[in-house]
Design an enzyme around this catalytic site. Structure first.
Site, PDB file in Angstrom:
ATOM      1  NE  ARG A 134      -3.486  -2.455   2.604  1.00  0.00           N
ATOM      2  CZ  ARG A 134      -4.346  -2.726   3.588  1.00  0.00           C
ATOM      3  NH1 ARG A 134      -4.491  -1.866   4.595  1.00  0.00           N
ATOM      4  NH2 ARG A 134      -5.037  -3.853   3.576  1.00  0.00           N
ATOM      5  CE1 TYR A 143      -2.146  18.411 -27.638  1.00  0.00           C
ATOM      6  CE2 TYR A 143      -0.135  17.930 -26.411  1.00  0.00           C
ATOM      7  CZ  TYR A 143      -1.495  18.160 -26.441  1.00  0.00           C
ATOM      8  OH  TYR A 143      -2.231  18.148 -25.282  1.00  0.00           O
ATOM      9  CB  SER A 155      -3.225  12.675 -20.708  1.00  0.00           C
ATOM     10  OG  SER A 155      -3.007  13.502 -21.822  1.00  0.00           O
ATOM     11  CB  CYS A 187      -1.002  14.405 -17.109  1.00  0.00           C
ATOM     12  SG  CYS A 187      -1.799  15.740 -18.018  1.00  0.00           S
TER      13      CYS A 187
END
Length: 404
Positions: free
Chosen positions: A179, A295, A253, A198
């Site tokens: 944990r 991108y 992301s 993100c």
């Protein structure tokens, strides 16, 4: 040996070869793949890419900002870290009343005012309950005094959970725990953040070192002058670590060209800092990556970083055969951006809190060390003096626009 740059440029190539076009919140557009992993052995060197120059001070500044528990860009701006400026300015513009829009200052004016006007920075530099808030003061359960407000307008009744302090305490008292985790994805507060996390969580894992590993560690640091079997008790007297520690972060992301190199180095640095504080050996760094994308305005930069192939002619095939006289084959021997050896990292702990109270003597007081990160002066000393990168050789930087 630098395997990290190869992993990274292979990932860039993977996106270029297999990515699908997707729209995104910024309106820029991406090429995207899903579900990849980065693995790095910390013994191979500090994980800072060499196929383009990386701004190490900026990476250190942001991580210290997280560990401070800070959510205001003032500390970042004051220390030359500008990666959150766009999000902060966008948030500022969104909060300006409609009737005042005509008086909205430019991004440059806004950042200058953050730097020079403390009251303005306090009000308009906040980014909401992002990483630092969740790491150091996650809003816990509500007490019966939930609606109590003091004279300064501060709400009482919430139990603040310092996940970093809890992690360090568990590493000291229960290092085999499953944990050992820190989470930034607080569903109840996502709407209040300028940008949902993100990289949303990380987990650490420790294992016992075998005696040979402990001896090698001591020998490499010149604590002993021979590599032979040494009694564990002798190594204990020299404060030689008994455990190795690894860190795995999870990222939903991944801005692969601009963001991921920062994330790799930042979590590598966090692993090094934690390892120092709890007297363990940094072992493996692992990144689990979700939506891995380029991108659309980073594609050419990615190709530049991958580099152009370099070919050499092979020896003549079958030189004694008249049918093959003079035939040569082109073999790729590398790329124009060949990786350099990874750099080293030195963290000076001389003035960190020690259990015995005397600086530089005995084991560190890990809990007090991470409590000290909340102090701005402690962080500035780390930034300016105590965290040093060595032997960093890289190719030139590659500029690319940041999408906010």
């Amino acid at each position: 040996m630098n395997k990290l740059d190869k992993q990274y440029t292979d990932l860039l190539q993977d996106i270029l070869d297999n990515g699908v076009s997707k729209s995104d919140r910024t309106g820029t557009g991406t090429i995207s793949i899903f579900g990849r992993q980065i693995r790095h052995k910390m013994s191979d060197g500090f994980p800072l890419l060499t196929t383009k120059k990386m701004p190490f001070k900026t990476i250190v500044t942001e991580l210290l900002w997280f560990l401070k528990g800070d959510t205001n860009i003032k500390f970042l701006v004051d220390n030359g870290c500008h990666i959150w400026n766009g999000d902060a300015y966008k948030n500022y513009c969104k909060q300006i009343p409609e009737y005042s829009k005509q008086f909205t200052m430019s991004k440059e004016e806004y950042i200058d005012k953050i730097k020079t006007n403390n009251e303005f920075a306090k009000k308009w530099g906040e980014l909401g309950p992002i990483y630092g808030k969740q790491w150091r003061s996650w809003k816990g359960k509500v007490s019966k005094y939930r609606d109590s407000i003091d004279k300064k307008g501060i709400e009482f009744g919430y139990n603040k959970i310092d996940q970093i302090a809890n992690l360090i305490n568990d590493l000291k008292t229960n290092p085999d725990s499953r944990r050992l985790m820190v989470n930034a994805w607080n569903v109840g507060e996502l709407d209040s953040m300028v940008l949902p996390p993100c990289h949303y969580s990380f987990q650490v894992y420790t294992r016992e070192l075998i005696i040979e590993e402990r001896v090698r560690w001591a020998y490499d640091r010149k604590l002993i002058d021979y590599v032979t079997m040494v009694e564990s008790s002798e190594l204990d007297k020299l404060n030689v670590p008994t455990r190795a520690i690894s860190l795995m972060w999870n990222q939903r992301s991944v801005d692969t060209f601009l963001g991921l190199p920062f994330n790799i180095a930042s979590y590598g640095l966090l692993l090094e800092i934690i390892a120092k504080a709890v007297n363990m050996v940094p072992d493996e760094l692992i990144g689990n990556l979700g939506d891995v994308h380029l991108y659309s305005n980073h594609v050419e930069q990615a190709k530049e970083q991958i580099g152009q192939p370099i070919f050499e002619e092979s020896p003549t095939l079958y030189p004694n055969g008249p049918m093959n006289e003079g035939i040569k084959k082109q073999i790729m021997v590398g790329r124009t951006r060949q990786p350099y050896p990874l750099p080293t990292l030195n963290i000076n702990t001389e003035f960190w809190p020690y259990e015995g109270g005397e600086c530089g003597v005995g084991p560190l007081d890990a809990v007090k060390v991470f409590e000290s990160f909340k102090n701005e002066n402690f962080c500035k000393c780390l930034l300016e003096e105590d965290i040093q990168l060595g032997n960093y050789q890289s190719h030139p930087p590659i500029k690319a626009p940041l999408s906010n």
